[in-house]
Design a protein around this motif. Sequence first.
Motif, PDB file in Angstrom:
ATOM      1  N   VAL A  54      -4.647   3.194 -28.510  1.00 64.97           N
ATOM      2  CA  VAL A  54      -4.632   3.249 -27.060  1.00 64.97           C
ATOM      3  C   VAL A  54      -5.805   4.088 -26.566  1.00 64.97           C
ATOM      4  CG1 VAL A  54      -3.353   4.165 -25.092  1.00 64.97           C
ATOM      5  CG2 VAL A  54      -2.149   2.909 -26.903  1.00 64.97           C
ATOM      6  N   ALA A  55      -6.001   5.245 -27.205  1.00 64.44           N
ATOM      7  CA  ALA A  55      -7.062   6.157 -26.761  1.00 64.44           C
ATOM      8  C   ALA A  55      -8.421   5.483 -26.861  1.00 64.44           C
ATOM      9  CB  ALA A  55      -7.033   7.424 -27.618  1.00 64.44           C
ATOM     10  N   GLU A  56      -8.696   4.819 -27.959  1.00 63.80           N
ATOM     11  CA  GLU A  56      -9.996   4.171 -28.106  1.00 63.80           C
ATOM     12  C   GLU A  56     -10.180   3.074 -27.073  1.00 63.80           C
ATOM     13  OE1 GLU A  56     -11.231   3.896 -32.649  1.00 63.80           O
ATOM     14  OE2 GLU A  56      -9.086   3.680 -32.313  1.00 63.80           O
ATOM     15  N   ASN A  57      -9.092   2.383 -26.753  1.00 64.72           N
ATOM     16  CA  ASN A  57      -9.198   1.344 -25.738  1.00 64.72           C
ATOM     17  C   ASN A  57      -9.502   1.924 -24.373  1.00 64.72           C
ATOM     18  OD1 ASN A  57      -8.737  -1.610 -26.280  1.00 64.72           O
ATOM     19  ND2 ASN A  57      -7.217  -0.684 -27.641  1.00 64.72           N
ATOM     20  N   ILE A  58      -8.900   3.061 -24.091  1.00 68.92           N
ATOM     21  CA  ILE A  58      -9.155   3.682 -22.793  1.00 68.92           C
ATOM     22  C   ILE A  58     -10.619   4.088 -22.684  1.00 68.92           C
ATOM     23  CG2 ILE A  58      -8.649   5.728 -21.375  1.00 68.92           C
ATOM     24  CD1 ILE A  58      -5.762   5.482 -22.250  1.00 68.92           C
ATOM     25  N   LEU A  59     -11.178   4.556 -23.789  1.00 66.67           N
ATOM     26  CA  LEU A  59     -12.570   5.021 -23.753  1.00 66.67           C
ATOM     27  C   LEU A  59     -13.540   3.975 -24.292  1.00 66.67           C
ATOM     28  CD1 LEU A  59     -11.084   8.230 -24.657  1.00 66.67           C
ATOM     29  CD2 LEU A  59     -13.067   8.361 -23.165  1.00 66.67           C
ATOM     30  N   LEU A  60     -13.096   2.730 -24.293  1.00 64.52           N
ATOM     31  CA  LEU A  60     -13.872   1.670 -24.951  1.00 64.52           C
ATOM     32  C   LEU A  60     -15.282   1.547 -24.386  1.00 64.52           C
ATOM     33  CD1 LEU A  60     -13.510  -0.447 -27.139  1.00 64.52           C
ATOM     34  CD2 LEU A  60     -12.953  -2.080 -25.368  1.00 64.52           C
ATOM     35  N   ASP A  61     -15.389   1.595 -23.061  1.00 68.50           N
ATOM     36  CA  ASP A  61     -16.713   1.415 -22.469  1.00 68.50           C
ATOM     37  C   ASP A  61     -17.686   2.457 -22.991  1.00 68.50           C
ATOM     38  OD1 ASP A  61     -15.818  -0.694 -21.125  1.00 68.50           O
ATOM     39  OD2 ASP A  61     -15.684   0.268 -19.152  1.00 68.50           O
ATOM     40  N   ARG A  62     -17.177   3.668 -23.135  1.00 66.48           N
ATOM     41  CA  ARG A  62     -18.068   4.719 -23.580  1.00 66.48           C
ATOM     42  C   ARG A  62     -18.393   4.560 -25.069  1.00 66.48           C
ATOM     43  NH1 ARG A  62     -16.177  10.537 -22.619  1.00 66.48           N
ATOM     44  NH2 ARG A  62     -15.337   9.523 -20.781  1.00 66.48           N
ATOM     45  N   LEU A  63     -17.395   4.157 -25.836  1.00 68.61           N
ATOM     46  CA  LEU A  63     -17.634   4.000 -27.264  1.00 68.61           C
ATOM     47  C   LEU A  63     -18.634   2.874 -27.533  1.00 68.61           C
ATOM     48  CD1 LEU A  63     -14.001   4.251 -28.648  1.00 68.61           C
ATOM     49  CD2 LEU A  63     -15.741   6.024 -28.584  1.00 68.61           C
ATOM     50  N   SER A  64     -18.695   1.931 -26.600  1.00 64.25           N
ATOM     51  CA  SER A  64     -19.530   0.782 -26.894  1.00 64.25           C
ATOM     52  C   SER A  64     -20.944   0.944 -26.361  1.00 64.25           C
ATOM     53  CB  SER A  64     -18.898  -0.495 -26.322  1.00 64.25           C
ATOM     54  OG  SER A  64     -18.735  -0.347 -24.935  1.00 64.25           O
ATOM     55  N   ALA A 113      -9.274  -7.970 -22.245  1.00 67.72           N
ATOM     56  CA  ALA A 113     -10.066  -6.760 -22.064  1.00 67.72           C
ATOM     57  C   ALA A 113      -9.684  -5.664 -23.055  1.00 67.72           C
ATOM     58  CB  ALA A 113      -9.906  -6.249 -20.633  1.00 67.72           C
ATOM     59  N   LEU A 114      -8.738  -5.962 -23.953  1.00 63.19           N
ATOM     60  CA  LEU A 114      -8.272  -4.937 -24.883  1.00 63.19           C
ATOM     61  C   LEU A 114      -8.513  -5.369 -26.321  1.00 63.19           C
ATOM     62  CD1 LEU A 114      -4.873  -4.115 -23.183  1.00 63.19           C
ATOM     63  CD2 LEU A 114      -6.864  -2.629 -23.299  1.00 63.19           C
ATOM     64  N   VAL A 115      -8.712  -4.384 -27.176  1.00 64.79           N
ATOM     65  CA  VAL A 115      -8.823  -4.674 -28.615  1.00 64.79           C
ATOM     66  C   VAL A 115      -7.499  -4.277 -29.253  1.00 64.79           C
ATOM     67  CG1 VAL A 115     -10.155  -4.268 -30.697  1.00 64.79           C
ATOM     68  CG2 VAL A 115     -11.250  -4.088 -28.460  1.00 64.79           C
ATOM     69  N   PRO A 116      -6.705  -5.229 -29.669  1.00 67.58           N
ATOM     70  CA  PRO A 116      -5.346  -4.903 -30.086  1.00 67.58           C
ATOM     71  C   PRO A 116      -5.248  -4.030 -31.331  1.00 67.58           C
ATOM     72  CG  PRO A 116      -5.836  -7.233 -30.464  1.00 67.58           C
ATOM     73  CD  PRO A 116      -6.975  -6.671 -29.689  1.00 67.58           C
ATOM     74  N   GLN A 117      -6.234  -4.092 -32.236  1.00 65.04           N
ATOM     75  CA  GLN A 117      -6.083  -3.404 -33.525  1.00 65.04           C
ATOM     76  C   GLN A 117      -6.424  -1.927 -33.475  1.00 65.04           C
ATOM     77  OE1 GLN A 117      -8.014  -6.051 -33.045  1.00 65.04           O
ATOM     78  NE2 GLN A 117      -7.278  -7.745 -34.309  1.00 65.04           N
ATOM     79  N   ILE A 118      -7.028  -1.455 -32.371  1.00 62.21           N
ATOM     80  CA  ILE A 118      -7.371  -0.037 -32.347  1.00 62.21           C
ATOM     81  C   ILE A 118      -6.432   0.715 -31.408  1.00 62.21           C
ATOM     82  CG2 ILE A 118      -9.766  -0.497 -32.965  1.00 62.21           C
ATOM     83  CD1 ILE A 118     -10.527  -0.054 -30.078  1.00 62.21           C
ATOM     84  N   SER A 126       2.877  -4.329 -19.064  1.00 63.44           N
ATOM     85  CA  SER A 126       2.599  -3.337 -18.021  1.00 63.44           C
ATOM     86  C   SER A 126       1.937  -2.119 -18.637  1.00 63.44           C
ATOM     87  CB  SER A 126       3.879  -2.965 -17.290  1.00 63.44           C
ATOM     88  OG  SER A 126       4.705  -2.194 -18.116  1.00 63.44           O
ATOM     89  N   GLU A 127       2.291  -1.790 -19.870  1.00 57.63           N
ATOM     90  CA  GLU A 127       1.627  -0.672 -20.535  1.00 57.63           C
ATOM     91  C   GLU A 127       0.149  -0.983 -20.748  1.00 57.63           C
ATOM     92  OE1 GLU A 127       5.008   1.515 -23.229  1.00 57.63           O
ATOM     93  OE2 GLU A 127       4.385  -0.484 -23.831  1.00 57.63           O
ATOM     94  N   LYS A 128      -0.110  -2.246 -21.127  1.00 52.18           N
ATOM     95  CA  LYS A 128      -1.508  -2.629 -21.324  1.00 52.18           C
ATOM     96  C   LYS A 128      -2.281  -2.514 -20.011  1.00 52.18           C
ATOM     97  CE  LYS A 128      -0.761  -5.791 -25.163  1.00 52.18           C
ATOM     98  NZ  LYS A 128      -0.588  -7.192 -25.534  1.00 52.18           N
ATOM     99  N   ARG A 140      -2.068   7.569 -29.694  1.00 50.16           N
ATOM    100  CA  ARG A 140      -2.455   7.326 -31.082  1.00 50.16           C
ATOM    101  C   ARG A 140      -1.953   5.982 -31.610  1.00 50.16           C
ATOM    102  NH1 ARG A 140      -2.360  12.627 -30.396  1.00 50.16           N
ATOM    103  NH2 ARG A 140      -3.771  13.917 -31.626  1.00 50.16           N
ATOM    104  N   GLN A 141      -1.179   5.338 -30.783  1.00 50.45           N
ATOM    105  CA  GLN A 141      -0.552   4.086 -31.180  1.00 50.45           C
ATOM    106  C   GLN A 141      -1.555   2.945 -31.015  1.00 50.45           C
ATOM    107  OE1 GLN A 141       2.672   3.806 -28.524  1.00 50.45           O
ATOM    108  NE2 GLN A 141       3.330   1.778 -29.165  1.00 50.45           N
ATOM    109  N   LYS A 142      -1.357   1.861 -31.786  1.00 48.62           N
ATOM    110  CA  LYS A 142      -2.209   0.692 -31.593  1.00 48.62           C
ATOM    111  C   LYS A 142      -1.770  -0.067 -30.346  1.00 48.62           C
ATOM    112  CE  LYS A 142      -3.380  -0.220 -36.345  1.00 48.62           C
ATOM    113  NZ  LYS A 142      -3.046  -1.034 -37.493  1.00 48.62           N
ATOM    114  N   VAL A 143      -2.678  -0.761 -29.723  1.00 43.71           N
ATOM    115  CA  VAL A 143      -2.366  -1.471 -28.482  1.00 43.71           C
ATOM    116  C   VAL A 143      -1.463  -2.675 -28.742  1.00 43.71           C
ATOM    117  CG1 VAL A 143      -3.429  -2.931 -26.704  1.00 43.71           C
ATOM    118  CG2 VAL A 143      -4.359  -0.681 -27.193  1.00 43.71           C
ATOM    119  N   GLU A 144      -1.629  -3.239 -29.943  1.00 43.12           N
ATOM    120  CA  GLU A 144      -0.898  -4.429 -30.376  1.00 43.12           C
ATOM    121  C   GLU A 144       0.528  -4.587 -29.835  1.00 43.12           C
ATOM    122  OE1 GLU A 144      -2.523  -6.186 -34.346  1.00 43.12           O
ATOM    123  OE2 GLU A 144      -1.345  -4.370 -34.603  1.00 43.12           O
TER     124      GLU A 144
END
Lengths: 331, 505
Positions: B101-111, B94-99, B151-153, B142-146
């Motif tokens: 943390v913030a973008e992942n949290i708001l992923l649904d909206r960005l997409s 459910a996560l995109v590792p290369q982008i 547990s952080e994920k 600002r960190q990448k999810v990678e």
Amino acid sequence: MKNNVLQLLFRYGSLFVIFGVILFFSLTLPHFFSYANLADILRSISIVTFVAIGVTLSLIVDGFDLSVGSTVSISTVVAASLMVWYEQPLYIVILVPLLIGAVIGCVNAFFIVKIRIPDLLATLAVMYIVSGLHKTYTSGYSIYNNMQFQDGTKAPGKFSESFLWLGQGEWLGIPIPVILLIIAVAVVHIFLTYTRFGRQMYVTGGNEEAARLSGIKVKKVRTLAYIASGMFAAFGGVLFAARIGSGQIDAGAPLLMEAVAAVFVGFSVMGAGKPNVIGTFFGAVLIGVLVNGLTMMNVQYFMHDIIKGIVLILALAVTFYYLHRTRSGKN
Amino acid sequence: MTANQETLRLTRITKSFAGIPALSEVDFTVHCGEIHALLGANGAGKSTLMKILSGAYTLDSGSITIGSQEIQMQSPSDAKRQGIHCVYQEVDTALVPQITVAENILLDRLSNREGGLWHSWGQIYQEAEAALAKLGASIDVRQKVEGLSLSEKQMILVARTLVEKAKFIIFDEPTAPLSHEETNNLFRVMKQMKEEGIGCIFISHRLPEVFEHCDRVTVMRDGKHVYTESTSRSSIDEVIGQMLGKSFDEEFPKRTVPIGEVLLKTSQLTSGNKVKQVNLEVREGEIVGVVGLVGAGKTELSNVLFGSLRSDSGHVQLRGTSLRLKDPTDAIDAGIVLVPEERRKHGIMVEDSVQHNLSLPLLKQLSRFGFVRSAMEQVHAGRLIERLGVKTSSMKQQVKFLSGGNQQKVAIGKWVETKADVFLFDEPTKGVDIGAKSDIFRLIGDLAEQGKGILYFTCEFAEAIGIADRIFVMCEGRIVKEFRQEEATQEKLLYYASAGREEQA
């Protein structure tokens, strides 16, 4: 009903096309269906087939070898240089290129099997490296009898008669390369169909993990397939030098494409549905006939690539469409 | 998002796959502001139900209502629009590792389209930070999810449900991969959400934590709803009883075979975090069951013993000799063979014939000078087909046309005439019909009778009790308990398989 047509098309389609193409050229070109021309076609096919056998082997283990074309090039110039520059005896002239082919195969296998680079990418890189090496080796010049060096001196050697016999000689009216070709196809066919190692190759390519869990040393099998691929390509290069009587730069470049097309045309011959050497031979026949006929029709050589490309994409289309249909339909 | 006074109600949900019913008339309700545990053995239908609720599957019949309003669920975005979100166990899917943390949290909206054309970094960071702060998690947005921990994920996924203003959240076995502190932190977050009026559905195999943290518990079995009760009025034993039911009447033909010398012995065998310090022993003629829930590490243990997965430490001994298992070839040479769980992918060559499949491990014995002797191969295949009772039109038949049970017989049969001493079976009855099942048990009994040692890995507790002489219970990579056959009951096995620790007995 529709499936039966598809199956028939898959099974006999390529043979039908080969027959049709031969018929077409025979009717339109007066000199096409002559013994001399047919022998010439087979002679040229023999080189492609050796390269294509290598591609077949790598494809059987679910790999791919793009470097065969430049392997042909390097072994052509090395064989030529061994005679022209260094005046070596025949067995060295044949063995050294084969050894180089094996080394290229080892390098490919190392990066694909050990480092796990995808086969297409690894052999793409190796293709360029080998291509660069062979041009560097000859400083970009082709090699011919007593060639003149840049400093004005002349090379000491010539192509030996016995070497040229490999590419140009005949035995009972049959060209030597054709005899070699038939032997190679027969031996590889028997090897793949009736021996333990042949079976292991198909199993490894069919499902590597299942093969590994059955106790097959899949890394060894794949490595040997790439080595064999390199050596067959190298022998194709030797034949090329023997047929032309010189060491041409980039001799093998067009052969990669022709060999790949031959293998995929052969995929479906008699409904094999897997890479097989008999099919590869028929594929090479199709390519050889096309190239020969087009040349005789005075189609410019740079247009050949268009025709060959179309043959390749059609063969791929039939193969993959059929495989997809049968696999998804029946499973 | 505070006042959520509504109840999510699933009524008479029915779903079947290719004619096989997976759910029949299941009722399930979640109130706002509660943590509701959903329990059931493997294959009970929990995840199918949750996939229907999150819009991944469409239901055949039944209804889903929130409050008094019936909702139509055609796709995951429908579910999200209704405020139903899911935190999957496989966080990485459910996560995109290369982008970031913030973008992942708001992923649904960005997409989706409402996200607008431009993406304002300042606002994204701010919103993401606010959501994480609410969860009490300190992750740099600002960190990448990678590079983040599991547990952080998970926290990122939970934060995502917050910014989407979720009303109901499904937690699909979130605690399975977490450490003790991480688990506690997750429960703290869940309690906080509950206080805000969010309804949480919690799927877990760890019963103690269910009883510690959840308000109500629902049990499913064989695609049906069987039990719902508040945790204060229920107990672990009660729930286990409900999960198992009393409907096992399959007969397993157990034979008594003299038990001989120790064949296989492992000491402190460890591999990654799936196999931890495993000690076990298998004797001649003995069938040893290894049971555990899905994900307990059984498959990994079988792979380590077969050399297809490297061990990090520990030893494997066969008849007192230490083995170095680098590759399956080593195991096969030593006399250990595996019938793998993923039969079609790993056990057989589906495109190949029955005959070729059966001779694969014996090609050396069946060939001379490298040439396979076709007559000998056919005799060998014919003999095995008869002995195993493989139903096939001919030995040239491609294995893919055989039924699951007959495919399994081929997968087992190829090892039968090798000189193997130890047979590892990983879920051999999975997807096998009842007739073939008893053939397979008979075959395993035959092997034991010949003095082979058998390790039988399964999550079907009844099978293990029926066939094994001794049973090891595995949980989270460890062997947590050993039973003799006569001591073992399904209740006890499930208890140890889900409680995880001996001291909680």
